[in-house]
Design an enzyme around this catalytic site. Structure first.
Site, PDB file in Angstrom:
ATOM      1  N   ALA A   9     -20.461  19.656 -23.102  1.00  0.00           N
ATOM      2  CA  ALA A   9     -19.738  20.035 -24.195  1.00  0.00           C
ATOM      3  C   ALA A   9     -20.115  19.980 -25.796  1.00  0.00           C
ATOM      4  O   ALA A   9     -20.127  20.737 -26.453  1.00  0.00           O
ATOM      5  CB  ALA A   9     -18.480  20.057 -23.690  1.00  0.00           C
ATOM      6  N   ALA A  10     -19.729  18.410 -26.003  1.00  0.00           N
ATOM      7  CA  ALA A  10     -19.554  18.261 -27.541  1.00  0.00           C
ATOM      8  C   ALA A  10     -21.135  18.422 -27.999  1.00  0.00           C
ATOM      9  O   ALA A  10     -21.326  18.723 -28.980  1.00  0.00           O
ATOM     10  CB  ALA A  10     -19.084  16.794 -27.426  1.00  0.00           C
TER      11      ALA A  10
ATOM     12  N   ARG B  54     -27.087  27.708 -35.584  1.00  0.00           N
ATOM     13  CA  ARG B  54     -26.579  28.900 -36.295  1.00  0.00           C
ATOM     14  C   ARG B  54     -26.575  28.895 -37.737  1.00  0.00           C
ATOM     15  O   ARG B  54     -27.157  30.015 -38.376  1.00  0.00           O
ATOM     16  CB  ARG B  54     -24.904  29.142 -35.829  1.00  0.00           C
TER      17      ARG B  54
ATOM     18  N   GLU C  80     -30.753  13.929 -23.087  1.00  0.00           N
ATOM     19  CA  GLU C  80     -29.558  13.878 -21.925  1.00  0.00           C
ATOM     20  C   GLU C  80     -30.114  13.349 -20.805  1.00  0.00           C
ATOM     21  O   GLU C  80     -30.978  13.376 -20.349  1.00  0.00           O
ATOM     22  CB  GLU C  80     -29.162  15.345 -21.535  1.00  0.00           C
TER      23      GLU C  80
ATOM     24  N   CYS D 137     -15.365  20.696 -15.295  1.00  0.00           N
ATOM     25  CA  CYS D 137     -14.043  21.429 -15.129  1.00  0.00           C
ATOM     26  C   CYS D 137     -13.847  22.145 -13.667  1.00  0.00           C
ATOM     27  O   CYS D 137     -13.076  22.323 -13.193  1.00  0.00           O
ATOM     28  CB  CYS D 137     -13.460  22.067 -16.261  1.00  0.00           C
TER      29      CYS D 137
ATOM     30  N   ARG E 140      16.365  28.736 -26.269  1.00  0.00           N
ATOM     31  CA  ARG E 140      17.585  29.116 -26.777  1.00  0.00           C
ATOM     32  C   ARG E 140      18.436  28.045 -26.231  1.00  0.00           C
ATOM     33  O   ARG E 140      19.684  27.744 -26.872  1.00  0.00           O
ATOM     34  CB  ARG E 140      18.027  30.479 -26.169  1.00  0.00           C
TER      35      ARG E 140
HETATM   36  C1  LIG Z   1     -13.474  17.055 -12.549  1.00  0.00           C
HETATM   37  C2  LIG Z   1     -13.092  17.505 -13.912  1.00  0.00           C
HETATM   38  C3  LIG Z   1     -11.980  18.284 -14.218  1.00  0.00           C
HETATM   39  C4  LIG Z   1     -11.829  18.673 -15.758  1.00  0.00           C
HETATM   40  N1  LIG Z   1     -11.033  19.678 -16.060  1.00  0.00           N
HETATM   41  C5  LIG Z   1     -10.945  19.886 -17.166  1.00  0.00           C
HETATM   42  C6  LIG Z   1     -10.276  20.935 -17.485  1.00  0.00           C
HETATM   43  O1  LIG Z   1      -9.560  22.030 -16.725  1.00  0.00           O
HETATM   44  N2  LIG Z   1      -9.941  21.452 -19.159  1.00  0.00           N
HETATM   45  C7  LIG Z   1     -10.345  20.492 -20.004  1.00  0.00           C
HETATM   46  O2  LIG Z   1     -10.184  20.929 -21.151  1.00  0.00           O
HETATM   47  N3  LIG Z   1     -11.309  19.501 -19.592  1.00  0.00           N
HETATM   48  C8  LIG Z   1     -11.487  19.109 -18.420  1.00  0.00           C
HETATM   49  N4  LIG Z   1     -12.134  18.305 -17.808  1.00  0.00           N
HETATM   50  C9  LIG Z   1     -12.673  17.328 -19.048  1.00  0.00           C
HETATM   51  C10 LIG Z   1     -14.020  17.951 -19.638  1.00  0.00           C
HETATM   52  O3  LIG Z   1     -15.073  18.077 -18.521  1.00  0.00           O
HETATM   53  C11 LIG Z   1     -14.605  16.685 -20.682  1.00  0.00           C
HETATM   54  O4  LIG Z   1     -13.445  16.453 -21.621  1.00  0.00           O
HETATM   55  C12 LIG Z   1     -15.702  17.256 -21.283  1.00  0.00           C
HETATM   56  O5  LIG Z   1     -16.817  17.533 -20.506  1.00  0.00           O
HETATM   57  C13 LIG Z   1     -16.362  16.250 -22.230  1.00  0.00           C
HETATM   58  O6  LIG Z   1     -17.516  16.678 -22.801  1.00  0.00           O
HETATM   59  P1  LIG Z   1     -18.372  15.789 -23.630  1.00  0.00           P
HETATM   60  O7  LIG Z   1     -19.342  16.443 -24.016  1.00  0.00           O
HETATM   61  O8  LIG Z   1     -17.695  15.005 -24.562  1.00  0.00           O
HETATM   62  O9  LIG Z   1     -18.914  14.653 -22.406  1.00  0.00           O
HETATM   63  P2  LIG Z   1     -19.174  14.814 -21.025  1.00  0.00           P
HETATM   64  O10 LIG Z   1     -19.061  16.196 -20.439  1.00  0.00           O
HETATM   65  O11 LIG Z   1     -19.034  13.459 -20.430  1.00  0.00           O
HETATM   66  O12 LIG Z   1     -21.042  14.789 -21.413  1.00  0.00           O
HETATM   67  C14 LIG Z   1     -21.706  13.727 -21.941  1.00  0.00           C
HETATM   68  C15 LIG Z   1     -23.133  13.590 -21.518  1.00  0.00           C
HETATM   69  O13 LIG Z   1     -23.779  12.740 -22.418  1.00  0.00           O
HETATM   70  C16 LIG Z   1     -24.776  12.240 -21.395  1.00  0.00           C
HETATM   71  N5  LIG Z   1     -25.041  10.777 -21.708  1.00  0.00           N
HETATM   72  C17 LIG Z   1     -23.972   9.791 -21.670  1.00  0.00           C
HETATM   73  N6  LIG Z   1     -24.823   8.612 -22.110  1.00  0.00           N
HETATM   74  C18 LIG Z   1     -26.173   8.988 -22.633  1.00  0.00           C
HETATM   75  C19 LIG Z   1     -27.044   8.507 -23.052  1.00  0.00           C
HETATM   76  N7  LIG Z   1     -26.907   6.998 -23.505  1.00  0.00           N
HETATM   77  N8  LIG Z   1     -28.411   9.082 -23.089  1.00  0.00           N
HETATM   78  C20 LIG Z   1     -28.399  10.418 -22.656  1.00  0.00           C
HETATM   79  N9  LIG Z   1     -27.465  10.956 -22.322  1.00  0.00           N
HETATM   80  C21 LIG Z   1     -26.097  10.539 -22.152  1.00  0.00           C
HETATM   81  C22 LIG Z   1     -24.134  12.224 -20.058  1.00  0.00           C
HETATM   82  O14 LIG Z   1     -25.161  12.418 -18.867  1.00  0.00           O
HETATM   83  C23 LIG Z   1     -23.367  13.626 -20.062  1.00  0.00           C
HETATM   84  O15 LIG Z   1     -23.874  14.736 -19.773  1.00  0.00           O
HETATM   85  C24 LIG Z   1     -12.447  17.955 -16.726  1.00  0.00           C
HETATM   86  C25 LIG Z   1     -13.217  16.780 -16.325  1.00  0.00           C
HETATM   87  C26 LIG Z   1     -13.632  16.691 -14.823  1.00  0.00           C
HETATM   88  C27 LIG Z   1     -14.358  15.394 -14.455  1.00  0.00           C
END
Ligand SMILES: Cc1cc2nc3c(=O)[nH]c(=O)nc-3n(C[C@H](O)[C@H](O)[C@H](O)COP(=O)(O)OP(=O)(O)OC[C@H]3O[C@@H](n4cnc5c(N)ncnc54)[C@H](O)[C@@H]3O)c2cc1C
Length: 456
Positions: free
Chosen positions: A15-16, A26, A39, A49, A448
């Site tokens: 995501a981030a 963009r 990745e 999620c 209210r």
């Molecule tokens: C089961 C579940 C349900 C969820 N439901 C919700 C929801 O309903 N609503 C909501 O807002 N949030 C939800 N979340 C939380 C949401 O998924 C996370 O907040 C979001 O994915 C965070 O995004 P991110 O990019 O910060 O991290 P991540 O999604 O954790 O992605 C980080 C990425 O970095 C990679 N990475 C890490 N270290 C390294 C490295 N050294 N070298 C290369 N790659 C690396 C990982 O493999 C991973 O792909 C849920 C999470 C889970 C687990």
């Protein structure tokens, strides 16, 4: 822009990281900015999620949880290297070394390494039959275990933890026909709800046929003769299981950042300013679950691991790298989830948080229905508001109820975000039609109730 093409390196392709990459692209062309994403896994831009709904069967294919593939990013001149783990960052040299032995220079770096699921040192936690819920591979493994389970008797699924991931997985297992037990160390599920609202969740889960065992810490995962998990032992009792699912909470994944010398904040997450820039290293950004942020109501630092923030923070970092000033506006901790038909929403401060923050506050709870009482499908809903005593300033809100309840939290989050008082919310122009709400929406009724007593 000057002649030399700069390189943006992104560590973490969900995501981030991908939001940062896409937004930077963009704003800056490929001949001005090269973008490379590292990745460690095989997927990018996937929805963790969605895992509970994939396991539960509402979503059929893994591919449906992937928003964009590396090939689609490549078509936008974003180079994604999957299966590539960043091992170290040399901040002085401006390079990242990968596990494969590559060393890549960067002009800008986005650290988006995400979250790290809590794994307390409990004997047996690494045994076969114990499943985390973090990446798509985890979802695939749980689906495979259920598919391979016995057919002559219902499988027993045991969920450790009563946060939203625990609840969503409990629902998923039950949908797949498992007998579900939830074990948690806390007194009630959903610790960021007040006890009276958590009790509603607990009662709802029990009414759905789930066994919920609260207030007991897990001491051991029990193993059968083959070394496979067959239950858990807590400090109170033992519970048999064919499958154990972990939902014990999520911390920031910061080892890479910390080892490189990037500063962590008091939450343990990477310390960034409101542009997602790391302190002391303006060329490095951090966003998403690995980064610290701040709470809008208290002004204090916070770590809230949610996808909604990860996407926005990544976009802020990408904007700044793209040359467009941007700031992340903070969080309220707004979240929604469901277990079966019971929906849960929360935002801002619960009473414990309001107390810790030193507010003189009051809490008011009302009960209403999600639709006009006579309209088919009207379900009970409880709305709780936390507000500053005297001023009526809204500080927090919680909603628990039947279908149609959870998204009401967004109105309350918007009111808190805008600094509204309960009285202002009560008088605001909210919609009404019998299929959607009673004449006065439960949100307005709750507001209210605060206003009425505040005025005596
Ligand atoms: C089961 C579940 C349900 C969820 N439901 C919700 C929801 O309903 N609503 C909501 O807002 N949030 C939800 N979340 C939380 C949401 O998924 C996370 O907040 C979001 O994915 C965070 O995004 P991110 O990019 O910060 O991290 P991540 O999604 O954790 O992605 C980080 C990425 O970095 C990679 N990475 C890490 N270290 C390294 C490295 N050294 N070298 C290369 N790659 C690396 C990982 O493999 C991973 O792909 C849920 C999470 C889970 C687990």
């Amino acid at each position: 822009m000057s002649g030399r093409r700069e390189r943006l390196l992104v560590i973490g392709g969900d995501a981030a990281g991908m939001s940062a990459a896409a937004q930077a692209r963009r704003l800056r062309d490929a001949d001005d900015l090269e973008i490379v994403v590292l990745e460690q896994g095989e997927d990018v831009s996937y929805s963790a999620c969605g895992i509970p709904y994939w396991v539960g069967g509402q979503v059929e294919g893994r591919g449906e949880l992937v928003a964009r593939t590396p090939a689609e990013f490549a078509a936008r001149d974003i180079s994604v290297r999957t299966g590539t783990r960043a091992e170290s960052i040399d901040l002085a040299a401006g390079t990242v070394s990968t596990r494969d032995g590559d060393r890549l220079g960067y002009d800008r770096l986005v650290v988006a390494t995400g979250g790290r699921p809590a794994r307390p040192p409990i004997p047996g936690l690494d045994a076969p039959g114990v499943f985390g819920v973090h990446r798509l591979d985890d979802g695939a493994a749980i689906r495979a275990a259920i598919d391979a389970g016995p057919r002559d008797a219902p499988m027993r699924g045991l969920v450790l933890g009563g946060g939203y991931i625990g609840l969503e997985m409990a629902e998923a297992l039950q949908r797949r026909g498992l007998e579900v037990t939830v074990v948690l160390a806390d007194p009630l599920p959903m610790q960021l709800l007040d006890a009276d609202m958590g009790e509603r969740v607990c009662r709802g889960m029990t009414a759905m046929g789930m066994a919920v065992h609260t207030d007991q810490a897990v001491r051991e995962v029990l193993l059968d003769a083959t070394g496979r998990a067959c239950g858990v032992r807590t400090d109170v009792d033992s519970y048999p299981a064919d499958l154990v699912v972990l939902g014990l909470g999520m911390g920031p994944e910061t080892a890479l950042a910390a080892d490189s010398g990037l500063a962590l904040g008091p939450t343990g997450a990477i310390d960034v300013d409101r542009s997602q820039r790391c302190r002391d290293h303006p060329e490095v950004f951090a966003a998403g679950d690995c980064a610290q942020t701040f709470h809008r109501v208290t002004g204090e630092v916070a770590h809230v691991a949610l996808g909604t923030h990860a996407n926005k923070q990544g976009r802020v970092a990408g904007s700044v790298i793209g040359g467009r000033p941007a700031r992340f506006a903070g969080v309220l901790g707004t979240a929604a989830t469901k277990v079966g038909d019971l929906e849960i929403g929360r935002t801002g401060l619960c009473t414990t948080q309001a107390e810790q923050a030193g507010f003189d506050f009051r809490a008011d709870t009302i009960e209403a229905t999600t639709r006009a009482g006579y309209y088919p499908g009207a379900e009970d809903v409880a709305v709780k508001l936390v507000s500053e005593r005297g001023s009526g300033l809204l500080l927090g809100a919680q909603v628990v109820g039947g279908p149609g309840s959870a998204k009401r939290i967004d109105v309350l989050a918007t009111a808190i975000w805008a600094g509204m008082t309960a009285e202002e919310l009560a008088g605001s122009d909210l919609s009404y039609a019998p299929p959607f709400s009673p004449t006065y929406d439960p949100v307005a009724v709750a507001a209210r109730a605060v206003g009425r007593t505040e005025q005596g």
